[in-house]
Design an enzyme around this catalytic site. Structure first.
Site, PDB file in Angstrom:
ATOM      1  N   ASP A  93     -14.376   1.888  11.989  1.00 24.78           N
ATOM      2  CA  ASP A  93     -14.834   2.027  10.595  1.00 24.78           C
ATOM      3  C   ASP A  93     -15.231   0.661  10.047  1.00 24.78           C
ATOM      4  O   ASP A  93     -14.808   0.274   8.955  1.00 24.78           O
ATOM      5  CB  ASP A  93     -13.741   2.661   9.745  1.00 24.78           C
ATOM      6  CG  ASP A  93     -14.275   3.247   8.438  1.00 24.78           C
ATOM      7  OD1 ASP A  93     -15.509   3.462   8.343  1.00 24.78           O
ATOM      8  OD2 ASP A  93     -13.480   3.475   7.520  1.00 24.78           O
ATOM      9  N   LYS A 123       0.855  -1.192   0.000  1.00 25.42           N
ATOM     10  CA  LYS A 123       0.000   0.000   0.000  1.00 25.42           C
ATOM     11  C   LYS A 123       0.887   1.237   0.000  1.00 25.42           C
ATOM     12  O   LYS A 123       1.804   1.364   0.830  1.00 25.42           O
ATOM     13  CB  LYS A 123      -0.911   0.000   1.232  1.00 25.42           C
ATOM     14  CG  LYS A 123      -2.042   1.011   1.161  1.00 25.42           C
ATOM     15  CD  LYS A 123      -3.094   0.732   2.231  1.00 25.42           C
ATOM     16  CE  LYS A 123      -4.312   1.610   2.047  1.00 25.42           C
ATOM     17  NZ  LYS A 123      -5.393   1.272   3.016  1.00 25.42           N
TER      18      LYS A 123
END
Length: 298
Positions: free
Chosen positions: A150, A49
């Protein structure tokens, strides 16, 4: 400052990053890009990432590093594994487990559009198994004093062969050991956010109980029965008035028993004190439901 959608990273293909070589772009989100890479030392494919410095702000950098550090603390079969964190002249990065499957959001969207109305829902047993796995992962994270904050379908990846769900994206997670659990900045996804998260009040593990409750609702009905609204602001007002949902799960999906309605209502209660006290307690309620209503389905 450039937007991530405008940043061309094709020149990174073949680049060595840490112990890996970037092979192809896999996904691009709002803040970072994920590449498939080959890790030379262990001869395996992994994910890398990357956050380009051309779009870097102090806030995005902090969230990016926090995502890697929080996930790296955790070791659970239903939580993404993070291997290495690093930085180059051009970007910040971390390497992690590569999951080739699609997100729960993808699977929900796929059945939602089925031509046969009765096929527009995920199997109830599969939904309960998935949510119970997520609750176990969250319960483990809470035991390490980390709240995710989240929990939503797009942050759950499903391995294609094992169907194992993997919780990812700890970018806005928080250690409850940190002083000042309340915040002025609203971070999260409006539908899945707990009311106290929106209000900037002190938060604990029951934030994730709420998120998992909405995740359960989404898994069971495909289309959440939300009150009519024309903007995110209106949706938030409805949530803070405890009027966001207009029908219970059993009124949307005929395969869901009305006993599930009480479970979802408790998990998504407006006040944290009215929710399940822990993800383990929530999971036990789902286990009891399955024992009573899904024997014929298994």
């Amino acid at each position: 400052m450039a937007k991530l959608t405008e940043v061309d990273l094709s020149h990174l293909l073949g680049r060595e990053v840490g112990t890996s070589t970037l092979l192809k772009e896999l996904d691009r989100g709002a803040m970072a890009v994920v590449f498939v890479a080959f890790q030379r030392t262990l001869k395996r494919q992994i994910a890398v990432k990357i956050l380009p410095k051309s779009i870097l702000t102090p806030e995005t950098a902090a969230l990016f590093v926090q995502e890697a550090e929080m996930a790296a603390i955790l070791s659970h079969p239903n939580i993404i594994q993070v291997y290495e964190v690093g930085e180059t002249d051009e970007f910040l990065y971390f390497t992690m487990q590569l999951i080739q499957g699609n997100s729960l959001a993808y699977h929900i969207g796929r059945v939602r559009d089925h031509v046969i109305p009765s096929k527009r829902f995920l199997p109830v047993s599969a939904s309960l198994d998935l949510v119970r796995a997520m609750l176990d992962a969250l319960d483990y994270a809470h035991g390490q004093d980390i709240v995710h904050r989240d929990v939503k379908p797009s942050n759950v990846l499903i391995e294609p062969h094992t169907q194992r769900p993997i919780l990812m994206d700890f970018g806005i997670s928080k250690s409850v050991r940190e002083p000042g659990a309340a915040e002025n900045t609203i971070l999260g996804t409006p539908v899945n956010m707990a009311p106290e998260q929106i209000l900037g009040k002190e938060m604990d593990n029951r934030v994730d109980v709420y998120g998992a409750g909405v995740l359960l609702f989404q898994s069971l009905v495909s289309n959440l029965p939300l009150a009519p609204h024309e903007s995110t602001r209106e949706l938030l007002k409805l949530k803070l008035a405890d009027r966001m949902f207009i029908r219970p799960p059993s009124a949307v999906n005929p395969a869901v028993h009305s006993d599930m309605d009480e479970i979802v209502v408790k998990a998504t209660a407006f006040h944290p004190r009215d929710r399940y006290g822990s993800c383990r307690e929530f999971a036990d309620a789902l286990k009891h439901y399955a024992a009573n209503h899904l024997q014929a389905d298994r």
